[in-house]
Design an enzyme around this catalytic site. Structure first.
Site, mmCIF file in Angstrom:
data_model
loop_
_atom_site.group_PDB
_atom_site.id
_atom_site.type_symbol
_atom_site.label_atom_id
_atom_site.label_comp_id
_atom_site.label_asym_id
_atom_site.label_seq_id
_atom_site.Cartn_x
_atom_site.Cartn_y
_atom_site.Cartn_z
ATOM 1 N N ARG A 93 -12.878 14.184 7.475
ATOM 2 C CA ARG A 93 -14.223 14.847 6.806
ATOM 3 C C ARG A 93 -15.573 14.004 7.396
ATOM 4 N NH1 ARG A 93 -12.631 10.277 3.456
ATOM 5 N NH2 ARG A 93 -14.128 9.623 2.626
ATOM 6 N N VAL A 123 -20.109 10.836 2.767
ATOM 7 C CA VAL A 123 -21.373 10.431 2.275
ATOM 8 C C VAL A 123 -22.797 10.018 3.156
ATOM 9 C CG1 VAL A 123 -22.727 9.335 0.670
ATOM 10 C CG2 VAL A 123 -20.525 10.084 0.107
ATOM 11 N N LYS A 142 -0.282 -8.263 5.406
ATOM 12 C CA LYS A 142 -1.306 -9.056 5.871
ATOM 13 C C LYS A 142 -2.701 -9.099 4.800
ATOM 14 C CE LYS A 142 -2.488 -13.573 6.084
ATOM 15 N NZ LYS A 142 -1.706 -14.897 5.285
ATOM 16 N N TYR A 143 -2.871 -9.314 3.759
ATOM 17 C CA TYR A 143 -3.821 -9.367 2.827
ATOM 18 C C TYR A 143 -5.044 -10.219 3.785
ATOM 19 C CZ TYR A 143 -7.262 -8.496 -0.995
ATOM 20 O OH TYR A 143 -8.608 -8.406 -1.682
ATOM 21 N N LYS A 193 0.757 -1.153 0.246
ATOM 22 C CA LYS A 193 -0.189 0.008 -0.603
ATOM 23 C C LYS A 193 1.159 1.030 -0.009
ATOM 24 C CE LYS A 193 -4.055 -1.888 2.650
ATOM 25 N NZ LYS A 193 -5.506 -1.485 3.284
ATOM 26 N N GLU A 204 -7.741 2.670 8.383
ATOM 27 C CA GLU A 204 -7.587 4.318 8.501
ATOM 28 C C GLU A 204 -9.039 4.954 8.434
ATOM 29 O OE1 GLU A 204 -8.260 5.186 3.343
ATOM 30 O OE2 GLU A 204 -7.383 3.707 3.355
HETATM 31 C C1 MV4 Z 1 -7.421 -3.886 2.563
HETATM 32 C C2 MV4 Z 1 -7.333 -5.024 2.387
HETATM 33 C C3 MV4 Z 1 -7.778 -6.597 2.457
HETATM 34 N N1 MV4 Z 1 -6.039 -6.957 3.430
HETATM 35 N N2 MV4 Z 1 -5.959 -4.104 3.398
HETATM 36 C C4 MV4 Z 1 -10.027 -1.056 0.548
HETATM 37 C C5 MV4 Z 1 -10.134 0.720 0.626
HETATM 38 C C6 MV4 Z 1 -8.387 0.821 1.719
HETATM 39 N N3 MV4 Z 1 -9.373 1.852 2.721
HETATM 40 C C7 MV4 Z 1 -8.216 -0.773 1.844
HETATM 41 N N4 MV4 Z 1 -8.885 -1.816 1.611
HETATM 42 C C8 MV4 Z 1 -9.178 -2.903 1.753
HETATM 43 N N5 MV4 Z 1 -7.758 -2.633 2.400
HETATM 44 C C9 MV4 Z 1 -5.401 -5.249 3.632
HETATM 45 N N6 MV4 Z 1 -4.694 -5.710 4.643
HETATM 46 C C10 MV4 Z 1 -9.385 -5.032 1.685
HETATM 47 C C11 MV4 Z 1 -9.009 -3.902 0.879
HETATM 48 C C12 MV4 Z 1 -10.837 -3.542 0.658
HETATM 49 C C13 MV4 Z 1 -11.606 -3.251 0.991
HETATM 50 C C14 MV4 Z 1 -11.587 -2.625 1.610
HETATM 51 C C15 MV4 Z 1 -13.162 -1.884 2.324
HETATM 52 C C16 MV4 Z 1 -13.441 -2.112 1.416
HETATM 53 C C17 MV4 Z 1 -13.835 -2.824 0.504
HETATM 54 C C18 MV4 Z 1 -12.585 -3.499 -0.126
HETATM 55 C C19 MV4 Z 1 -12.250 -3.396 -1.606
HETATM 56 C C20 MV4 Z 1 -11.357 -4.724 -1.816
HETATM 57 C C21 MV4 Z 1 -10.581 -3.783 -0.798
#
Ligand code: MV4
Length: 452
Positions: A291, A294, A200-201, A157, A287
Site C-alpha cells: 500500500r 503514512v 531466529k529472533y 510468527k 515483509e
Molecule cells: C522480528 C524481530 C526480530 N527478529 N523478527 C515487528 C513488525 C514486523 N514487521 C516484524 N517485527 C519484528 N520481527 C525477527 N526474526 C523484531 C521485530 C520487531 C520490530 C521490527 C521493526 C520495528 C520495530 C519492532 C519492534 C519490535 C519487534
C-alpha cells in the site's frame, strides 16, 4: 487516464490522494461516515457520499457500501489509502471483478506477499536475504529442532500476520509448547488462519524499509530507504530518509533486493519492502507492505518524486516516467506524526475540539493534515491528525528545522505528541543517529534519569 477516482478512506491520506487527483485533472468521490461529515476530505472531493455510521465496520470497511457508491457515481478506480481495506486481497479481487481498478497491486500479488511463510519462500528463491527460519511448523518437535540449529531466542510468527501482529518470542525449550499453542489460537482468531512459522529472533534491530514503484510493463525503480526505528508498540512515531545507518553500497544492494522481491510477485504500483538491520550490518527481508504508507512523504522530499501521483499514473496503465538513473536522492527528511494523544499519560488518545490551529511553514516545511480550527476529532478512528515533514541539506539541518517547526505549531484544545517530538529531536542519542527499535524505551529511561 481514469474518469473518476473514489477514495475509500478518511483523514490526511484522503486529502493527499484528492490533491494528487486534482493536479491530474481527475474528478474524485469521497466517502465518509456520519462522524466525518465535517472532515476536510469531504469538502475537497468533487462529490461526497455518506456510507454509514461512525463504526468503521459499517462504513470505511463496508465493501457493499463502497461498491454501491462507485457504481452510482461511475467511478472507474478506487484508491484504498492505508489501513482499512488497503491490504485486503478479497477487496482488490471484488474491484477486479467489477471492472473497477483497485489502485494498488493485483489481488494475486497481495495474496503472495500477505502469506508470510510463502513470501519467505519466494524471497529465498529470488536471492533476497531472509532471517534463518522455517516453513510452516506443525509440531513442538519441529520448533525444538529449529531452535537447536539456530540458537535461542527464536520467534513464532503467524503466516497470516504482519506489522507486529501474531508474534511470540521463545527463549528456551520450556517456553515452546505454550507459545506455540497461544500463537496458533490467536492467529486463528485474528486472521482466520492458525499457521505459524519460526525465525531466529534478532534483538533490537533497526527497521529499514525501501520504497519501490513498478508499472505493468515490468519496469521498476527504488527510491531509497526510510528508517522507522522510532516506534512504540509497532506504531511508528517518527520516520526519516535516508537512514543514518545505511551507506551508498548497502542502499544499492537493498534497493536491488527490493526490486527482485517485487518482480517475483509481478508487483504493480507503489510498495515497500521492510528489512531488519542487525548490529553487525547484516540485513534481512521481513515483509512487503502492499500500500502507500503514512511515511511515504520523507521519500518524496529527498527524491522529488510525487509518490501518490506516480501511484495513480501507473495504476491507470501508464509507463513509469523514471529510470533508476533519474533518481538522485538529495538531503535529508524527517517526519513527525502528530497524534491527538497525551504522551505523559501513556499516549492515551484524547479526541475533542481543536479550538485554535496554526501550522508551521517556510522553506523545507510540509504539513499533511485534514484538521483545521474548530474541527472536532472523532474518537472512533486512529488518533493521527497530521504529519509534519521537514527537509534539510543534511540530517542536522532537517532536525533543527523540525525543532523550530514543532515550536511554531499551535494546536489548542487537545493534547498532542508535539512536546514528545520536541524532546526526541533534541535527544543526544537521536542526534547521534546511532539507535535501533529499543530507542523509545531507552529514551524514557534517559528522561527519568535526568529528572532524578
Ligand atoms: C522480528 C524481530 C526480530 N527478529 N523478527 C515487528 C513488525 C514486523 N514487521 C516484524 N517485527 C519484528 N520481527 C525477527 N526474526 C523484531 C521485530 C520487531 C520490530 C521490527 C521493526 C520495528 C520495530 C519492532 C519492534 C519490535 C519487534
Amino acid at each position: 487516464m481514469f474518469r473518476k477516482v473514489l477514495i475509500a478512506n478518511r483523514g490526511e491520506i484522503s486529502v493527499r490522494i484528492i490533491r494528487a487527483c486534482r493536479e491530474l485533472g481527475i474528478p474524485t468521490v469521497a466517502v465518509y461516515s456520519e462522524a466525518d461529515a465535517n472532515s476536510l476530505h469531504v469538502r475537497l472531493a468533487t462529490d461526497s457520499y455518506c456510507i454509514g455510521p461512525a463504526d468503521s465496520a459499517k462504513s470505511y470497511l463496508s465493501i457493499p457500501a463502497i461498491m454501491s457508491v462507485a457504481e452510482l457515481t461511475g467511478a472507474d478506480a478506487i484508491h484504498p489509502g492505508y489501513g482499512f481495506l488497503s491490504e485486503r486481497a478479497d477487496f482488490a479481487e471484488i474491484c477486479e471483478q467489477h471492472g473497477i481498478k483497485f489502485i494498488g497491486p493485483s489481488s494475486e500479488s497481495m495474496r503472495k506477499m500477505g502469506d508470510k511463510a510463502n513470501a519467505r519462500k519466494t524471497m529465498i528463491d529470488n536471492d533476497v536475504p531472509v532471517i534463518p527460519g522455517t516453513p510452516i511448523v506443525h509440531t513442538v518437535g519441529e520448533i525444538k529442532k529449529f531452535a537447536k540449529k539456530a540458537g535461542y531466542p527464536i520467534i513464532l510468527k503467524a503466516t497470516a500476520g504482519g506489522g507486529g501482529k501474531g508474534m511470540r518470542i521463545v527463549r528456551n525449550d520450556d517456553e515452546i509448547d505454550t507459545n506455540f499453542t497461544l500463537c496458533r489460537t490467536e492467529a486463528g482468531k485474528a486472521f482466520g488462519n492458525p499457521d505459524v512459522y519460526c525465525e531466529k529472533y534478532l534483538e533490537n534491530p533497526r527497521h529499514i524499509e525501501v520504497q519501490i514503484i513498478g508499472d505493468k510493463f515490468g519496469n521498476y525503480i527504488y527510491l531509497g530507504e526510510r528508517d522507522c526505528s522510532v516506534q512504540r508498540r509497532h506504531q511508528k512515531l517518527l520516520e526519516e530518509a535516508p537512514s543514518p545507518a545505511i551507506d551508498e553500497k548497502t542502499r544499492h544492494k537493498m534497493g536491488e533486493a527490493a526490486i527482485r522481491a517485487a518482480k517475483a510477485v509481478k508487483y504493480e504500483g507503489v510498495g515497500t519492502c521492510e528489512f531488519l538491520l542487525d548490529s553487525d550490518g547484516k540485513w534481512y527481508f521481513m515483509e512487503m507492505n502492499t500500500r502507500i504508507q503514512v511515511e511515504h512523504c520523507v521519500t518524496e522530499m529527498i527524491s522529488q518524486v510525487d509518490i501518490a501521483r506516480q501511484q495513480i499514473l501507473v495504476a491507470s496503465g501508464e509507463r513509469l516516467q523514471y529510470k533508476q538513473r533519474d533518481i538522485q536522492l538529495k538531503g535529508h527528511a524527517i517526519e513527525c506524526r502528530i497524534n491527538a494523544e497525551n504522551p505523559s499519560k501513556d499516549f492515551m488518545p484524547c479526541p475533542g475540539v481543536i479550538d485554535g490551529y496554526l501550522p508551521p511553514g517556510g522553506f523545507g516545511v510540509r504539513v499533511d493534515s485534514h484538521v483545521y480550527a474548530g474541527y472536532s476529532i472523532p474518537p472512533y478512528y486512529d488518533s493521527m491528525i497530521g504529519k509534519l515533514i521537514c527537509w534539510g541539506e543534511n540530517r542536522n539541518q532537517a532536525r533543527r528545522r523540525m525543532y523550530q517547526a514543532l515550536k511554531e505549531y499551535v494546536i489548542v484544545g487537545i493534547e498532542t505528541t508535539i512536546p514528545f517530538h520536541q524532546a526526541v529531536i533534541e535527544d543526544e542519542v537521536f542526534k547521534s543517529g546511532n539507535f535501533n527499535t529499543s530507542f523509545l524505551e531507552d529514551f524514557y529511561k534517559r528522561q527519568n534519569d535526568s529528572k532524578k
